[in-house]
Scaffold this motif. Structure first.
Motif, PDB file in Angstrom:
ATOM      1  N   TYR A 282       0.918  -1.228  -0.041  1.00 56.20           N
ATOM      2  CA  TYR A 282       0.114  -0.008  -0.041  1.00 56.20           C
ATOM      3  C   TYR A 282       0.760   1.159  -0.097  1.00 56.20           C
ATOM      4  O   TYR A 282       0.437   2.371  -0.594  1.00 56.20           O
ATOM      5  CB  TYR A 282      -0.952   0.093   0.941  1.00 56.20           C
ATOM      6  CG  TYR A 282      -0.273  -0.039   2.669  1.00 56.20           C
ATOM      7  CD1 TYR A 282      -0.253   1.342   3.160  1.00 56.20           C
ATOM      8  CD2 TYR A 282       0.099  -1.121   3.190  1.00 56.20           C
ATOM      9  CE1 TYR A 282       0.294   1.107   4.516  1.00 56.20           C
ATOM     10  CE2 TYR A 282       0.580  -1.263   4.507  1.00 56.20           C
ATOM     11  CZ  TYR A 282       0.517  -0.007   5.097  1.00 56.20           C
ATOM     12  OH  TYR A 282       1.372  -0.006   6.162  1.00 56.20           O
ATOM     13  N   LEU A 283       1.997   1.224   0.551  1.00 53.56           N
ATOM     14  CA  LEU A 283       2.700   2.468   0.544  1.00 53.56           C
ATOM     15  C   LEU A 283       3.134   2.654  -0.755  1.00 53.56           C
ATOM     16  O   LEU A 283       3.486   3.788  -1.045  1.00 53.56           O
ATOM     17  CB  LEU A 283       3.847   2.456   1.678  1.00 53.56           C
ATOM     18  CG  LEU A 283       3.111   2.445   3.336  1.00 53.56           C
ATOM     19  CD1 LEU A 283       4.501   2.299   4.048  1.00 53.56           C
ATOM     20  CD2 LEU A 283       2.540   3.760   3.592  1.00 53.56           C
TER      21      LEU A 283
ATOM     22  N   LEU B  94      -0.592   5.588   5.646  1.00 52.93           N
ATOM     23  CA  LEU B  94      -0.490   6.092   4.022  1.00 52.93           C
ATOM     24  C   LEU B  94      -0.862   7.328   4.078  1.00 52.93           C
ATOM     25  O   LEU B  94      -0.348   8.233   3.340  1.00 52.93           O
ATOM     26  CB  LEU B  94      -1.415   5.405   3.319  1.00 52.93           C
ATOM     27  CG  LEU B  94      -1.662   5.781   1.947  1.00 52.93           C
ATOM     28  CD1 LEU B  94      -0.536   5.303   1.107  1.00 52.93           C
ATOM     29  CD2 LEU B  94      -2.931   4.894   1.088  1.00 52.93           C
ATOM     30  N   ALA B  95      -1.854   7.845   4.823  1.00 51.61           N
ATOM     31  CA  ALA B  95      -2.230   9.431   4.935  1.00 51.61           C
ATOM     32  C   ALA B  95      -1.457  10.326   5.162  1.00 51.61           C
ATOM     33  O   ALA B  95      -1.014  11.253   4.688  1.00 51.61           O
ATOM     34  CB  ALA B  95      -3.503   9.631   5.837  1.00 51.61           C
TER      35      ALA B  95
ATOM     36  N   ILE C 247      -2.060  13.777  -0.585  1.00 45.75           N
ATOM     37  CA  ILE C 247      -3.422  13.983  -1.281  1.00 45.75           C
ATOM     38  C   ILE C 247      -4.511  13.181  -0.124  1.00 45.75           C
ATOM     39  O   ILE C 247      -3.831  12.384   0.709  1.00 45.75           O
ATOM     40  CB  ILE C 247      -3.502  13.160  -2.503  1.00 45.75           C
ATOM     41  CG1 ILE C 247      -3.130  11.884  -2.623  1.00 45.75           C
ATOM     42  CG2 ILE C 247      -2.893  14.226  -3.603  1.00 45.75           C
ATOM     43  CD1 ILE C 247      -3.044  11.082  -3.739  1.00 45.75           C
ATOM     44  N   PRO C 248      -5.739  13.340  -0.302  1.00 50.76           N
ATOM     45  CA  PRO C 248      -6.556  12.585   0.670  1.00 50.76           C
ATOM     46  C   PRO C 248      -6.429  10.892   0.604  1.00 50.76           C
ATOM     47  O   PRO C 248      -6.368  10.718  -0.501  1.00 50.76           O
ATOM     48  CB  PRO C 248      -7.980  13.209   0.101  1.00 50.76           C
ATOM     49  CG  PRO C 248      -7.695  14.554  -0.386  1.00 50.76           C
ATOM     50  CD  PRO C 248      -6.440  14.295  -1.120  1.00 50.76           C
ATOM     51  N   VAL C 249      -6.637  10.724   1.676  1.00 50.71           N
ATOM     52  CA  VAL C 249      -6.752   9.188   1.865  1.00 50.71           C
ATOM     53  C   VAL C 249      -8.074   8.762   2.594  1.00 50.71           C
ATOM     54  O   VAL C 249      -8.329   9.160   3.706  1.00 50.71           O
ATOM     55  CB  VAL C 249      -5.629   8.724   2.613  1.00 50.71           C
ATOM     56  CG1 VAL C 249      -5.701   7.013   2.978  1.00 50.71           C
ATOM     57  CG2 VAL C 249      -4.282   8.759   2.024  1.00 50.71           C
ATOM     58  N   LEU C 250      -9.038   7.820   1.960  1.00 49.50           N
ATOM     59  CA  LEU C 250     -10.170   7.389   2.416  1.00 49.50           C
ATOM     60  C   LEU C 250     -10.027   5.838   3.019  1.00 49.50           C
ATOM     61  O   LEU C 250      -9.283   5.238   2.321  1.00 49.50           O
ATOM     62  CB  LEU C 250     -11.261   7.450   1.222  1.00 49.50           C
ATOM     63  CG  LEU C 250     -11.499   8.806   0.388  1.00 49.50           C
ATOM     64  CD1 LEU C 250     -12.172   8.501  -0.693  1.00 49.50           C
ATOM     65  CD2 LEU C 250     -11.840   9.648   1.222  1.00 49.50           C
ATOM     66  N   GLY C 251     -10.482   5.593   4.021  1.00 51.03           N
ATOM     67  CA  GLY C 251     -10.511   4.354   4.679  1.00 51.03           C
ATOM     68  C   GLY C 251     -11.762   3.856   4.845  1.00 51.03           C
ATOM     69  O   GLY C 251     -12.774   4.214   5.049  1.00 51.03           O
TER      70      GLY C 251
END
Length: 68
Positions: A20-21, A58-59, A64-68
């Motif tokens: 993911y990173l 990650l955020a 940029i925005p990260v949605l979980g």
């Protein structure tokens, strides 16, 4: 077309292959407007508990925005 592009991914294939990173850095470099991270691996599918720490990590690593 000037349409924002987003990406959705999982934390990785399994616990031994977390990507993911790297995926987040690639999405950022490619110009993605946001990233949605499903806090489970592909192997987990929808079972187990989501890794909210990975979403926070990650955020913290992209601008940029990260949605979980």
């Amino acid at each position: 077309y000037d349409v924002p592009v987003t990406m959705k991914t999982r934390t990785g294939i399994d616990e031994d292959h977390l990507t993911y990173l790297d995926a987040g850095r690639i999405a950022l470099a490619a110009g993605a407007a946001a990233i949605a991270l499903h806090g489970r691996t592909v192997a987990q599918a929808y079972s187990g508990e989501a890794d909210w720490g990975a979403i926070g990590e990650l955020a913290a690593s992209v601008d940029i925005p990260v949605l979980g």
